[in-house]
Design an enzyme around this catalytic site. Structure first.
Site, mmCIF file in Angstrom:
data_model
loop_
_atom_site.group_PDB
_atom_site.id
_atom_site.type_symbol
_atom_site.label_atom_id
_atom_site.label_comp_id
_atom_site.label_asym_id
_atom_site.label_seq_id
_atom_site.Cartn_x
_atom_site.Cartn_y
_atom_site.Cartn_z
ATOM 1 N N HIS A 121 -74.124 -27.992 10.855
ATOM 2 C CA HIS A 121 -75.147 -28.297 9.847
ATOM 3 C C HIS A 121 -76.487 -27.872 10.453
ATOM 4 O O HIS A 121 -76.662 -27.934 11.668
ATOM 5 C CB HIS A 121 -75.120 -29.818 9.643
ATOM 6 C CG HIS A 121 -75.902 -30.346 8.500
ATOM 7 N ND1 HIS A 121 -77.253 -30.532 8.567
ATOM 8 C CD2 HIS A 121 -75.514 -30.758 7.264
ATOM 9 C CE1 HIS A 121 -77.672 -31.047 7.409
ATOM 10 N NE2 HIS A 121 -76.637 -31.193 6.601
ATOM 11 N N ASP A 198 -71.712 -35.146 16.308
ATOM 12 C CA ASP A 198 -72.290 -35.456 15.004
ATOM 13 C C ASP A 198 -71.136 -35.943 14.114
ATOM 14 O O ASP A 198 -70.289 -35.159 13.695
ATOM 15 C CB ASP A 198 -72.948 -34.179 14.454
ATOM 16 C CG ASP A 198 -73.367 -34.307 13.004
ATOM 17 O OD1 ASP A 198 -73.081 -35.337 12.371
ATOM 18 O OD2 ASP A 198 -73.981 -33.349 12.495
ATOM 19 N N GLN A 201 -70.014 -36.460 9.042
ATOM 20 C CA GLN A 201 -69.024 -36.070 8.039
ATOM 21 C C GLN A 201 -67.635 -36.639 8.334
ATOM 22 O O GLN A 201 -66.790 -36.670 7.454
ATOM 23 C CB GLN A 201 -68.970 -34.534 8.001
ATOM 24 C CG GLN A 201 -68.504 -33.941 6.713
ATOM 25 C CD GLN A 201 -69.329 -34.352 5.520
ATOM 26 O OE1 GLN A 201 -68.792 -34.918 4.572
ATOM 27 N NE2 GLN A 201 -70.627 -34.111 5.553
ATOM 28 N N LYS A 224 -73.350 -41.837 4.045
ATOM 29 C CA LYS A 224 -72.112 -41.112 3.781
ATOM 30 C C LYS A 224 -70.906 -42.035 3.865
ATOM 31 O O LYS A 224 -69.797 -41.633 3.551
ATOM 32 C CB LYS A 224 -71.986 -39.936 4.736
ATOM 33 C CG LYS A 224 -72.976 -38.839 4.363
ATOM 34 C CD LYS A 224 -72.860 -37.582 5.150
ATOM 35 C CE LYS A 224 -73.924 -36.602 4.681
ATOM 36 N NZ LYS A 224 -74.126 -35.491 5.593
ATOM 37 N N CYS A 362 -76.361 -26.427 3.819
ATOM 38 C CA CYS A 362 -77.094 -26.560 5.093
ATOM 39 C C CYS A 362 -76.308 -25.948 6.251
ATOM 40 O O CYS A 362 -76.356 -26.442 7.381
ATOM 41 C CB CYS A 362 -77.420 -28.015 5.438
ATOM 42 S SG CYS A 362 -78.526 -28.782 4.275
#
Ligand code: PLP
Length: 404
Positions: A121, A198, A201, A224, A362
């Site tokens: 991202h 990260d 997601q 999220k 992104c």
């Protein structure tokens, strides 16, 4: 097992209509919807205990502080951090990454190397480029293959004693690929490089265990995983958080201030300058409880069924190509139909009540790899249904007819 009717009842927005049609929400990778318990917790906070935390002697301030710190402990348990003060409450993933990237300015030297992945991202590319500009460190990129998977042999070749940091997402938001983070962490640690994962997601689908992963930093956003926007976490191992300087100066992050010298507060307050998103932090805790009640094993099993069903159904549309075909992926499908521009399809199916994302998500380098301007992305959650997937497929067929 997911009791889909009960689950859908928990989310008031799923009863809304859009353009006169029942909402079909397939933009979960951008943000999830919120269950009533999370919405209620925000209303309750402002209705009954609103006040500033960590400073007041009065009762409301105590109640608000307790609720906020209880949320931190829920989050700690969920991610299995060793200490609650290793959980820094931030404004979200982007904020968390910037705290680490800025902090490493003083820890890197010219010629040191940083590794990121081709599947990132923008929020996990730009802060490291800025860090390299400040320090003279070199950014290396693990390439991807046609299936949207990382080429691990290239990663092996890149690692050396010069490698100081490795950053990548657990799951690609653009393609849904699940990256082999366990292997990456283990290999990076052989060279004493720190690893930041990260989890923005992956968190909505996979419950992480930061101690078992032995990861140095882990970041995520509440919005999220059924929580509110504007709140997230930076997990860091205590030793690493102690090495990093504070990111912002202000109230709440100090031990003692004089005009000659300020000494900083301990963890987590060193990184939490100013009044935080108190209601958001508390609601994040409620969202985590909600998702654990449903159960991440149940969520993963159900979403996998949705993914399999949707993949099969979508591929019946002539000319439809799926980008990201790894066997290891979450319930995200990125695709195009022939040479029709994704935006045109997105606009038509929006008129039919279906929310998907179109564009580069992104993640422009991924689109460049495939040599396309963007994709249509349908991303599923545990509150979506097989019937909604049928509606998507029908709507896409209609759009295709109109546009070709
Ligand atoms: C959403 C997302 C981000 C950014 O999260 P924010 O909440 O916008 O800060 C970063 N990385 C990945 C993989 C994401 O999916």
């Amino acid at each position: 097992m997911i009791d889909i009717n009960k689950v859908r009842n928990d989310f008031p927005i799923l009863k809304e209509t859009v353009n006169g049609k029942p909402l079909v929400y397939f933009d979960n990778a951008a943000t999830s919807q919120k269950p009533q318990v999370v919405i209620d917790s925000i209303v309750n906070y402002y209705t009954t205990i609103n006040s500033n935390i960590h400073r007041g002697v009065h009762t409301l301030s105590q109640l608000a502080t307790d609720a906020y710190e209880e949320a931190r402990i829920k989050i700690q348990k969920h991610f299995n951090a060793k200490k609650s003060y290793e959980i820094i409450l931030t404004a979200g993933t982007t904020h968390s990454i910037n705290i680490v990237a800025t902090g490493f300015t003083s820890l890197l030297n010219k010629g040191d190397e940083i590794i990121v992945s081709a599947l990132e991202h923008h929020s996990n590319i730009v802060p490291w480029q800025m860090l390299c500009e400040r320090t003279g460190a070199i950014l290396n990129v693990i390439p991807m293959n046609e299936d949207g998977e990382l080429v691990m042999s290239e990663f092996d070749n890149m690692l050396s004693s010069k490698t100081k940091l490795v950053f990548l997402n657990h799951v690609s938001n653009a393609l849904g690929t699940i990256n082999p983070i366990e292997e990456i962490i283990e290999k990076a640690h052989k060279f004493d490089a720190a690893v930041l994962i990260d989890g923005a997601q992956s968190c909505p689908h996979i419950k992480p265990d930061v101690q078992e992963l032995d990861v140095d930093f882990y970041v995520a956003s509440a919005h999220k995983l059924c929580g509110p926007t504007g709140v997230g976490i930076l997990y860091g191992k205590e030793e690493w958080l102690n090495k990093l300087p504070p990111y912002q100066g202000g109230g709440e992050m100090i031990e003692k201030v004089t005009f000659e010298k300020t000494t900083y507060a301990g963890l987590p307050h060193k990184f939490e300058a100013g009044t935080p998103n108190i209601a958001g932090g508390i609601a994040f805790g409620v969202a985590i409880d909600y998702m654990n009640e449903i159960g991440f094993d149940n969520i993963a099993a159900y979403e996998n069924e949705l993914l399999e069903y949707a993949t099969k159904k979508l591929l019946t549309i002539e000319g439809l190509k799926i980008y990201g075909t790894s066997k290891n992926k979450t319930a995200v499908i990125s695709f195009n139909i022939g040479t029709i521009h994704p935006f045109d399809i997105g606009s038509i199916i929006d008129k039919l009540g279906i929310a998907v994302r179109t564009g580069h998500h992104c993640a422009q380098p991924i689109m460049d790899f495939y040599n396309i301007p963007g994709t249509i992305r349908a991303s599923f959650s545990f509150y979506n249904t097989f019937k909604e997937i049928d509606l998507l497929v029908e709507a896409l067929k209609k759009a295709k007819m109109m546009l070709s």
